[in-house]
Design an enzyme around this catalytic site. Structure first.
Site, short mmCIF file in Angstrom:
data_model
loop_
_atom_site.label_atom_id
_atom_site.label_comp_id
_atom_site.label_asym_id
_atom_site.label_seq_id
_atom_site.Cartn_x
_atom_site.Cartn_y
_atom_site.Cartn_z
N SER A 153 0.86 -1.18 0.00
CA SER A 153 0.00 0.00 0.00
C SER A 153 0.90 1.24 0.00
O SER A 153 2.03 1.19 0.51
CB SER A 153 -0.89 0.03 1.25
OG SER A 153 -1.53 1.29 1.40
N TYR A 166 -1.54 -0.40 10.26
CA TYR A 166 -1.63 -0.56 8.81
C TYR A 166 -0.36 -0.11 8.08
O TYR A 166 0.23 -0.89 7.32
CB TYR A 166 -2.86 0.16 8.26
CG TYR A 166 -3.13 -0.15 6.81
CD1 TYR A 166 -3.62 -1.41 6.44
CD2 TYR A 166 -2.87 0.77 5.81
CE1 TYR A 166 -3.86 -1.71 5.11
CE2 TYR A 166 -3.11 0.47 4.48
CZ TYR A 166 -3.60 -0.77 4.13
OH TYR A 166 -3.82 -1.08 2.82
#
Length: 267
Positions: A153, A166
């Protein structure tokens, strides 16, 4: 030139998280699986939700492709081994692995996050990719080489995310990709990472998003065009194909240029 080809005919690929929850468009895993099938690959579609994987299989079959589904939890070594065995048992080889499973994980800073939820988030987002590679690499070596694509990501490339888990886990995926690329080059296995930006997928929709927030996301990039699972899937299919034969250890943002700039130009 020999060896430069998008054709994956005769190749076998595994996509984890190959299903897609109901909603507008498709998830990254489903898009990648369909595009790999269109390039000629046979697919093993792994997902914890069998009906989601089955819908992906149906879509591939509708276009004349070949795929099978495996229900499994990629945080469990025995399930990862079974997923790889499904490929080699059916088609006798494995050429590509797409490590697509990931979760947002717990919210909060280091001060706020729950330690048990933190550990589970790392298990899903990082350890599962190691486990799949653990069983996939020997099968790829036996086939003469292959390609692994880890889904990271843009949150793993820069700061600013409101939660700690995350971006930490996705940053780990980025450097795990580089390390794996070195470890497995001798076996002619290329390892690359796709880092999606703020694509709009059914998973994003399921969390709830206003039209205003969706528009703000669209504008937070150079192109100011909304991305979808198909954009991510196209990058994955490229990195699995012979077109990327000279790429390994690459970290590829698919983000409409969001990570290329410090701030959007005014006006």
């Amino acid at each position: 030139m020999q060896g430069i080809s998008a054709d994956l005919k005769g190749k076998v690929a595994i996509v984890t998280g190959a299903g897609s929850r109901p909603g507008e468009g498709v998830g990254n895993g489903r898009a990648a699986a369909i595009l790999l099938a269109r390039a000629g690959a046979k697919l093993v579609l792994a997902d914890a939700v069998p009906e989601w994987a089955e819908e992906t299989r149906r879509m591939i079959a509708e276009e004349g492709g070949e795929a099978l589904t495996v229900t499994g939890d990629v945080t469990k070594p025995e399930d990862c081994a079974a997923i790889v065995a499904a490929a080699t048992g059916r088609w006798g080889r494995l050429d590509a692995l797409v490590n697509n499973v990931g979760i947002s994980g717990p919210k909060g800073t280091a001060e706020e996050v729950d330690p048990e939820e933190w550990a589970h988030g790392l298990l899903v987002n990082v350890t599962s990719m190691m486990l799949m590679a653990k069983y996939a690499v020997p099968a790829m070596r036996a086939a003469g080489g292959g390609a692994i694509v880890n889904i990271g990501s843009v949150a793993g490339l820069k700061g600013g995310h409101p939660s700690l888990l995350y971006p930490t886990s996705k940053g780990a995926v980025v450097n795990m990709t580089r390390a794996m690329a070195v470890h497995h080059a001798k076996d002619r296995i290329r390892v690359n990472c796709v880092c999606p930006g703020m694509v709009y997928t059914p998973m994003v929709q399921a969390k709830g998003m206003s039209a205003e927030e969706r528009e703000r996301r669209r504008r937070r990039s150079i192109l100011q065009v909304e991305g979808s699972g198909w954009d991510v899937g196209a990058a994955v299919a490229f990195l699995c194909s012979g077109n990327s034969r000279w790429m390994t250890g690459a970290i590829v943002p698919v983000d409409a240029g969001a990570t290329a700039i410090a701030a959007l130009p005014s006006g």
